[in-house]
Enzyme design. Structure first.
Site, PDB file in Angstrom:
ATOM      1  N   SER A 543       0.830  -1.207   0.000  1.00 19.40           N
ATOM      2  CA  SER A 543       0.000   0.000   0.000  1.00 19.40           C
ATOM      3  C   SER A 543       0.860   1.251   0.000  1.00 19.40           C
ATOM      4  O   SER A 543       0.536   2.241  -0.677  1.00 19.40           O
ATOM      5  CB  SER A 543      -0.915   0.005   1.228  1.00 19.40           C
ATOM      6  OG  SER A 543      -1.815  -1.079   1.193  1.00 19.40           O
ATOM      7  N   GLY A 545       4.143   1.189  -0.905  1.00 19.60           N
ATOM      8  CA  GLY A 545       4.967   1.115  -2.102  1.00 19.60           C
ATOM      9  C   GLY A 545       4.293   1.744  -3.304  1.00 19.60           C
ATOM     10  O   GLY A 545       4.936   2.368  -4.150  1.00 19.60           O
ATOM     11  N   ARG A 546       2.973   1.623  -3.381  1.00 22.18           N
ATOM     12  CA  ARG A 546       2.244   2.228  -4.502  1.00 22.18           C
ATOM     13  C   ARG A 546       2.179   3.743  -4.389  1.00 22.18           C
ATOM     14  O   ARG A 546       1.820   4.429  -5.338  1.00 22.18           O
ATOM     15  CB  ARG A 546       0.838   1.643  -4.560  1.00 22.18           C
ATOM     16  CG  ARG A 546       0.858   0.140  -4.809  1.00 22.18           C
ATOM     17  CD  ARG A 546      -0.513  -0.490  -4.774  1.00 22.18           C
ATOM     18  NE  ARG A 546      -0.406  -1.940  -4.623  1.00 22.18           N
ATOM     19  CZ  ARG A 546      -1.404  -2.782  -4.832  1.00 22.18           C
ATOM     20  NH1 ARG A 546      -2.588  -2.322  -5.202  1.00 22.18           N
ATOM     21  NH2 ARG A 546      -1.224  -4.077  -4.678  1.00 22.18           N
ATOM     22  N   THR A 566      16.797  -1.124  11.841  1.00 18.64           N
ATOM     23  CA  THR A 566      16.945   0.143  11.132  1.00 18.64           C
ATOM     24  C   THR A 566      16.444  -0.039   9.709  1.00 18.64           C
ATOM     25  O   THR A 566      16.837  -0.979   9.020  1.00 18.64           O
ATOM     26  CB  THR A 566      18.411   0.599  11.121  1.00 18.64           C
ATOM     27  OG1 THR A 566      18.819   0.873  12.467  1.00 18.64           O
ATOM     28  CG2 THR A 566      18.587   1.855  10.294  1.00 18.64           C
ATOM     29  N   LEU A 567      15.552   0.843   9.289  1.00 18.02           N
ATOM     30  CA  LEU A 567      14.968   0.782   7.952  1.00 18.02           C
ATOM     31  C   LEU A 567      15.525   1.921   7.098  1.00 18.02           C
ATOM     32  O   LEU A 567      15.560   3.075   7.553  1.00 18.02           O
ATOM     33  CB  LEU A 567      13.440   0.904   8.018  1.00 18.02           C
ATOM     34  CG  LEU A 567      12.701  -0.118   8.886  1.00 18.02           C
ATOM     35  CD1 LEU A 567      11.218   0.245   8.952  1.00 18.02           C
ATOM     36  CD2 LEU A 567      12.884  -1.523   8.346  1.00 18.02           C
ATOM     37  N   GLU A 568      15.957   1.608   5.879  1.00 22.51           N
ATOM     38  CA  GLU A 568      16.393   2.646   4.948  1.00 22.51           C
ATOM     39  C   GLU A 568      15.202   2.977   4.049  1.00 22.51           C
ATOM     40  O   GLU A 568      14.858   2.214   3.142  1.00 22.51           O
ATOM     41  CB  GLU A 568      17.579   2.174   4.104  1.00 22.51           C
ATOM     42  CG  GLU A 568      18.811   1.836   4.927  1.00 22.51           C
ATOM     43  CD  GLU A 568      18.866   0.378   5.369  1.00 22.51           C
ATOM     44  OE1 GLU A 568      17.862  -0.332   5.152  1.00 22.51           O
ATOM     45  OE2 GLU A 568      19.879  -0.043   5.927  1.00 22.51           O
ATOM     46  N   GLN A 607      20.472  -3.949  18.972  1.00 22.49           N
ATOM     47  CA  GLN A 607      20.179  -2.558  18.636  1.00 22.49           C
ATOM     48  C   GLN A 607      18.969  -2.097  19.438  1.00 22.49           C
ATOM     49  O   GLN A 607      17.966  -2.790  19.527  1.00 22.49           O
ATOM     50  CB  GLN A 607      19.902  -2.433  17.139  1.00 22.49           C
ATOM     51  CG  GLN A 607      19.517  -1.030  16.707  1.00 22.49           C
ATOM     52  CD  GLN A 607      19.366  -0.932  15.202  1.00 22.49           C
ATOM     53  OE1 GLN A 607      20.107  -1.555  14.460  1.00 22.49           O
ATOM     54  NE2 GLN A 607      18.394  -0.154  14.753  1.00 22.49           N
TER      55      GLN A 607
END
Length: 632
Positions: A543, A545-546, A566-568, A607
């Protein structure tokens, strides 16, 4: 004329400081910002005649028009008063800047003020030294305004509003951390309810009226008889005892919320930062701890009274011995009610200690979601209790802890801080969703702070059945790139990203704007506890990504990993995209391992709840690779 210009400049500087504070508060993430917004605004925008400079300008015009008929006033006092006001405003601006980075803690301040029945006050933190915990019992801002009131008139309404603003001084480095909640949220905020006036009313119920000369003389006569010393001076000894009893009342509030862990926190603080004897404002540490640790009727202050004390000192100690247990029990009885559930606190504390022994973070499945909604302070105090465990490892000679023990204690503090921050989100989120609604669509409305991932699936509760995948939510901290003069990044040559990146904090429900083609480092709300039998994939939610949001790289989570991810995140569109902490942003899917299982033990293990900067420059082979270049 020079004196007039100096006065006008002083007024303009004070106005600028007021406006700067108002803008900083309105643009901050503080939960109190709406309440604080009007406190530092003398007038609505555009109403120049009621600003300080406007008032001074109007007065000078009046003097000018009067000409020789009016004697020239001495304006030096006006400039001095405005200068003192500006000094106070600069200190408040410093406090606002510090408070902006602790918005989660300020939510707990507001929650505790509501529970104490003083939610009409507005409190923000101010940075101090390592020994500084102090709440203003009277607004320093109001005091400064009143000191210049004879020179510059403020409306009664503005002064009344200013009087609701208070500063809470806490140690700069760790004063807002969960470990010190018993002192800051327990003892110090209690001063805003339990003050000298409350104590005088309490004493009047006990038959002592310190507000009348007759009552004072009665106390003194009784005191002389008690110490068998007719020469005892008629000094205001009772005011010193009142100050001691106020401290005891605030200690009782801390004990009400945090129990024995609060006593441990107080003891740790007093051993380092308090003199061993009493002062005019505080009883001795031994006396304060005695009141909290001896709950039997009429306990005795053994060892506190000796022959070295003169008659008035003995009188103060004896008065304190008599009244302190009464004050303690009265305060705890007054606070008993729905805000704190002892059974919940004990259960949460016991489960958190078990998690600590297994090397796991506190997990929300250990407390009932209904308790998080109805009594968040019960859960919070249970979590904090796990930071002050009797029998924590210490060196035999009392020296500072070293090595792995220090890291274990620091790691657990970060995990508890994460759990307390999540608890705020859980309380606010579930308070807006009915139980029936949550049960009808659990995927959308279930919140947790940890997922167990194995080949059996993804579970929020290790006792539940696993699912093929689960959505992970966005935390409220981001690492962003600053606009700068750096030419490039190169891990091989040691050009890391620390110097050109910074951490920013966003409040729950507040949008974070991700600009076109921009990448930020975000963090999951949940900790991920990987088993040794599988890896996992982190995939972008379709959802989002669109809409152009991509969880770009490092999508593989290795077996044995524990911690937040950790998200890029990258915005692939041509327009800004808003993302909000707490929003479901990606999904985690278990995957079978090919080859021999290998438990992750890399540099991102354990982390905590903050996104982690790149540690690429620590790769051991980089120095060798950098030396491969041929040189003449």
């Amino acid at each position: 004329m020079q004196q007039y210009r100096g006065l006008l400049r002083a007024a303009q500087n004070a106005d600028a400081a007021l406006n700067d504070i108002s803008r900083a508060i309105e643009g901050s993430r503080l939960p109190q910002r709406e309440d604080l917004g009007g406190i530092f605004r003398l007038a609505s925008p555009g109403a120049d005649e009621t600003t300080l400079a406007g008032k001074i300008r109007a007065y000078l015009d009046e003097v000018k028009q009067a000409g020789s008929e009016m004697a020239a006033p001495d304006l030096s006092g006006y400039s001095l008063a405005l200068g003192r006001l500006e000094d106070a405003l600069v200190e408040i601006r410093r406090a606002v800047r510090y408070a902006e980075s602790n918005s989660g803690f300020h939510w707990w301040i507001r929650q505790r003020l509501s529970e104490l029945g003083v939610d009409g006050l507005h409190v923000i933190t101010k940075p101090g030294s390592s020994r500084t915990f102090k709440a203003e019992t009277r607004s320093s801002f109001l005091t400064m305004l009143e000191s210049v009131q004879s020179k510059i008139y403020f409306t009664p309404n503005f002064l009344a509003t200013a009087g609701t603003f208070r500063l809470l001084s806490v140690p700069y480095r760790d004063g807002t951390q969960g470990r010190w909640h018993p002192i800051s949220l327990g003892h110090e905020l209690a001063h805003l309810r339990y003050d000298n006036d409350w104590m005088k009313k309490f004493l009047s119920v006990q038959g002592i009226d310190v507000n009348t000369p007759e009552g004072v003389q009665q106390v003194v006569r009784t005191a002389r008889e008690r110490v068998k010393d007719p020469t005892a001076a008629c000094e205001p000894w009772y005011m010193i005892v009142i100050a001691w009893l106020v401290e005891t009342a605030c200690d009782a509030v801390m004990f009400h919320y945090y129990g024995t862990c609060g006593v441990n926190a107080l003891r740790s603080y007093l051993e380092v930062h308090s003199p061993p004897k009493w002062s005019e404002s505080h009883p001795s540490p031994q006396m304060r701890l005695w009141v909290l640790e001896h709950r039997e009727p009429n306990p005795k202050l053994s060892g506190f009274l000796d022959s070295s004390l003169h008659s008035l000192e003995r009188l103060r100690v004896q008065a304190y011995q008599h009244f302190a247990p009464l004050v303690r029990d009265a305060v705890i009885g007054e606070l008993s009610g729905e805000h704190l559930k002892e059974a919940v606190r004990q259960t949460v504390a016991a489960d958190a200690r078990k998690r600590r022994g297994r090397g796991e973070p506190p997990i929300s499945s250990d407390w009932d979601a209904a308790s998080a909604v109805s009594s968040p302070s019960s859960v919070e105090s249970g979590l904090v209790a796990s930071l002050w465990v009797e029998g924590d490892p210490v060196s035999p000679d009392g020296a500072p802890l070293q090595g792995d023990v220090v890291e274990e204690v620091a790691s657990w503090e970060r995990r508890v801080q994460h759990a307390v921050d999540f608890l705020q989100f859980q309380h606010r989120f579930l308070s807006q969703v009915s139980l029936e609604y949550r049960e009808s669509d659990p995927d959308d409305f279930e919140v947790t702070n940890a997922f167990h991932v194995s080949l059996d699936g993804v579970r929020a509760d290790e006792r539940a059945t696993g699912r093929p995948s689960r959505d992970v939510r966005l935390g409220r901290h981001f690492i962003v790139f600053r606009r700068n003069s750096a030419v490039s990044l190169n891990a091989v040559s040691g050009k890391g990203s620390r110097g050109i990146q910074e951490m920013v904090e966003v409040g729950w429900g507040e949008p974070f704007v991700l600009h076109p083609q921009e990448m930020v480092l975000a963090v999951t709300l949940e900790s991920i506890l990987m088993s040794d039998d599988c890896n996992a994939q982190v995939l972008s939610r379709s959802s989002l990504g669109r809409m152009g949001l991509l969880s770009a790289t490092a999508v593989e989570v290795q077996s044995g990993f524990r911690g937040c991810l950790t998200l890029e995140l990258v915005n692939l569109t041509s327009i800004p995209l808003e993302i909000t902490p707490g929003q479901r942003v990606a999904q985690i899917v278990p995957a079978a391992i090919c080859g021999q299982p290998h438990r992750y033990d890399g540099k991102y293990q354990n982390q905590d709840w903050l996104p982690r900067y790149s540690e690429g420059i620590k790769d051991k082979e980089l120095k060798i690779i950098g030396n491969l270049r041929e040189r003449e």
